[in-house]
Design a protein around this motif. Structure first.
Motif, mmCIF file in Angstrom:
data_model
loop_
_atom_site.group_PDB
_atom_site.id
_atom_site.type_symbol
_atom_site.label_atom_id
_atom_site.label_comp_id
_atom_site.label_asym_id
_atom_site.label_seq_id
_atom_site.Cartn_x
_atom_site.Cartn_y
_atom_site.Cartn_z
ATOM 1 N N GLU A 85 3.626 -2.433 1.102
ATOM 2 C CA GLU A 85 4.181 -1.123 1.443
ATOM 3 C C GLU A 85 5.218 -0.671 0.430
ATOM 4 O OE1 GLU A 85 5.413 -1.698 5.486
ATOM 5 O OE2 GLU A 85 3.394 -1.295 6.289
ATOM 6 N N ILE A 86 5.959 -1.622 -0.131
ATOM 7 C CA ILE A 86 6.917 -1.273 -1.185
ATOM 8 C C ILE A 86 6.169 -0.772 -2.418
ATOM 9 C CG2 ILE A 86 8.582 -2.246 -2.836
ATOM 10 C CD1 ILE A 86 9.508 -4.104 -0.563
ATOM 11 N N LYS A 87 5.101 -1.459 -2.782
ATOM 12 C CA LYS A 87 4.334 -1.086 -3.969
ATOM 13 C C LYS A 87 3.602 0.246 -3.780
ATOM 14 C CE LYS A 87 3.607 -5.811 -5.667
ATOM 15 N NZ LYS A 87 4.397 -5.623 -6.903
ATOM 16 N N LEU A 88 3.141 0.499 -2.557
ATOM 17 C CA LEU A 88 2.418 1.744 -2.294
ATOM 18 C C LEU A 88 3.366 2.927 -2.130
ATOM 19 C CD1 LEU A 88 -0.339 0.584 0.242
ATOM 20 C CD2 LEU A 88 -0.529 0.864 -2.238
ATOM 21 N N GLY A 89 4.566 2.683 -1.588
ATOM 22 C CA GLY A 89 5.500 3.768 -1.351
ATOM 23 C C GLY A 89 5.054 4.651 -0.204
ATOM 24 N N ASN A 90 5.655 5.831 -0.124
ATOM 25 C CA ASN A 90 5.377 6.754 0.987
ATOM 26 C C ASN A 90 4.274 7.758 0.668
ATOM 27 O OD1 ASN A 90 7.463 5.598 2.538
ATOM 28 N ND2 ASN A 90 8.983 6.861 1.470
ATOM 29 N N LYS A 91 3.772 7.724 -0.582
ATOM 30 C CA LYS A 91 2.834 8.763 -0.998
ATOM 31 C C LYS A 91 1.397 8.277 -1.053
ATOM 32 C CE LYS A 91 6.352 11.265 -3.635
ATOM 33 N NZ LYS A 91 6.708 11.853 -4.929
ATOM 34 N N GLU A 132 -7.271 -1.173 6.211
ATOM 35 C CA GLU A 132 -7.342 -1.311 4.748
ATOM 36 C C GLU A 132 -6.199 -2.179 4.229
ATOM 37 O OE1 GLU A 132 -9.490 2.837 3.362
ATOM 38 O OE2 GLU A 132 -7.400 2.895 4.041
ATOM 39 N N LYS A 133 -5.009 -1.988 4.797
ATOM 40 C CA LYS A 133 -3.871 -2.829 4.407
ATOM 41 C C LYS A 133 -4.163 -4.299 4.708
ATOM 42 C CE LYS A 133 -0.151 0.562 5.045
ATOM 43 N NZ LYS A 133 1.084 0.886 5.807
ATOM 44 N N GLU A 134 -4.702 -4.533 5.895
ATOM 45 C CA GLU A 134 -4.994 -5.909 6.301
ATOM 46 C C GLU A 134 -6.028 -6.543 5.375
ATOM 47 O OE1 GLU A 134 -6.694 -8.371 10.189
ATOM 48 O OE2 GLU A 134 -5.985 -6.294 10.430
ATOM 49 N N TYR A 135 -7.010 -5.752 4.974
ATOM 50 C CA TYR A 135 -8.043 -6.264 4.067
ATOM 51 C C TYR A 135 -7.422 -6.669 2.727
ATOM 52 C CZ TYR A 135 -12.226 -6.461 1.171
ATOM 53 O OH TYR A 135 -13.211 -6.881 0.309
ATOM 54 N N ILE A 136 -6.547 -5.816 2.183
ATOM 55 C CA ILE A 136 -5.889 -6.105 0.897
ATOM 56 C C ILE A 136 -5.018 -7.347 1.016
ATOM 57 C CG2 ILE A 136 -4.190 -5.257 -0.773
ATOM 58 C CD1 ILE A 136 -5.223 -2.422 -0.187
ATOM 59 N N ILE A 137 -4.298 -7.457 2.133
ATOM 60 C CA ILE A 137 -3.408 -8.607 2.341
ATOM 61 C C ILE A 137 -4.205 -9.901 2.410
ATOM 62 C CG2 ILE A 137 -1.863 -9.687 4.030
ATOM 63 C CD1 ILE A 137 -0.915 -6.767 4.695
ATOM 64 N N LYS A 138 -5.310 -9.899 3.152
ATOM 65 C CA LYS A 138 -6.124 -11.105 3.266
ATOM 66 C C LYS A 138 -6.720 -11.493 1.913
ATOM 67 C CE LYS A 138 -5.617 -11.810 7.681
ATOM 68 N NZ LYS A 138 -4.784 -12.964 8.149
ATOM 69 N N ALA A 139 -7.137 -10.485 1.158
ATOM 70 C CA ALA A 139 -7.736 -10.758 -0.154
ATOM 71 C C ALA A 139 -6.716 -11.302 -1.141
ATOM 72 C CB ALA A 139 -8.366 -9.481 -0.708
ATOM 73 N N SER A 140 -5.428 -11.014 -0.914
ATOM 74 C CA SER A 140 -4.373 -11.456 -1.826
ATOM 75 C C SER A 140 -3.973 -12.910 -1.613
ATOM 76 C CB SER A 140 -3.131 -10.563 -1.664
ATOM 77 O OG SER A 140 -3.440 -9.214 -1.928
#
Length: 219
Positions: A175-181, A188-196
């Motif tokens: 969320e810090i890297k994505l920011g508010n924009k 989708e967030k969960e998918y990225i987190i699991k893949a990381s």
């Protein structure tokens, strides 16, 4: 690292251990920021002399000083150690070695002997050595025996082990890297987190890949 540095005298070693991308280098570089008394060893390039990272570090430490790498009746490795002794008998020194697991066997053996020599001297200032060890590097197993010899030196040693980040920590980092924009769904967030897999570096690689493929847009 700062507390270890302040409390230890003479020769002390700190080992930052863990897989790539878990923040070892960030922790070391934060500690080193603004300090001048650093002998920073570079990565080893294939086919170069095994002592090249040490020689480059010595020459970069203070280009104005004259270092004698001539034979002088000694083995070449011993003349290199004498050049390091010339530094540490005058000033406190931090030796930063971020690529230990990837070094050739001969260089790791040299480091064992060099630090063993320093540990027996009574005329040196503080020597603080930081080793970053990528335990998932393919060369790690090849060097593990000699790395164990470093662990066995008669000096003060500290071990800091780095573990994968939790899903909560990874979500905060995402969320810090994505920011508010950048609006993406929780799935989708969960998918990225699991893949990381709890790896900050891998997280950044995934974000960059998605941006390059126009799958993720960040202003």
């Amino acid at each position: 690292l700062s507390s270890y540095y302040e409390k230890n005298t003479k020769v002390s070693l700190v080992f930052l251990r863990g897989n790539r991308g878990l923040g070892k280098s960030s922790v070391a570089e934060k500690f080193l920021s603004g300090r001048l008394n650093i002998l920073q060893m570079s990565a080893y390039m294939k086919d170069e002399p095994y002592l090249s990272p040490v020689l480059s570090a010595i020459k970069n430490y203070n280009p104005d000083l004259e270092y004698d790498f001539g034979q002088g009746g000694l083995l070449y490795s011993e003349t290199v150690t004498r050049s390091i002794l010339k530094i540490v008998t005058c000033n406190p020194l931090i030796i930063y070695c971020p690529y230990l697991a990837e070094y050739p066997e001969e260089l790791v053996i040299y480091l064992v002997h060099m630090l063993g020599t320093l540990s027996k001297r009574d005329d040196i200032e503080k020597v603080f050595v930081i080793f970053c060890i990528d335990t998932d590097a393919k060369e790690y197993r090849q060097n593990s025996e000699h790395i164990q010899e470093l662990y066995s030196l008669n000096v003060t040693e500290e071990f800091i082990n780095f573990s994968p980040f939790t899903d909560v920590e990874m979500k905060n980092e995402l969320e810090i890297k994505l920011g508010n924009k950048c609006a993406i769904s929780e799935n989708e967030k969960e998918y990225i987190i699991k893949a990381s897999s709890g790896n900050i570096r891998l997280l950044q690689i995934i974000i960059n890949y998605l941006k390059q493929n126009n799958t993720l847009y960040i202003e």
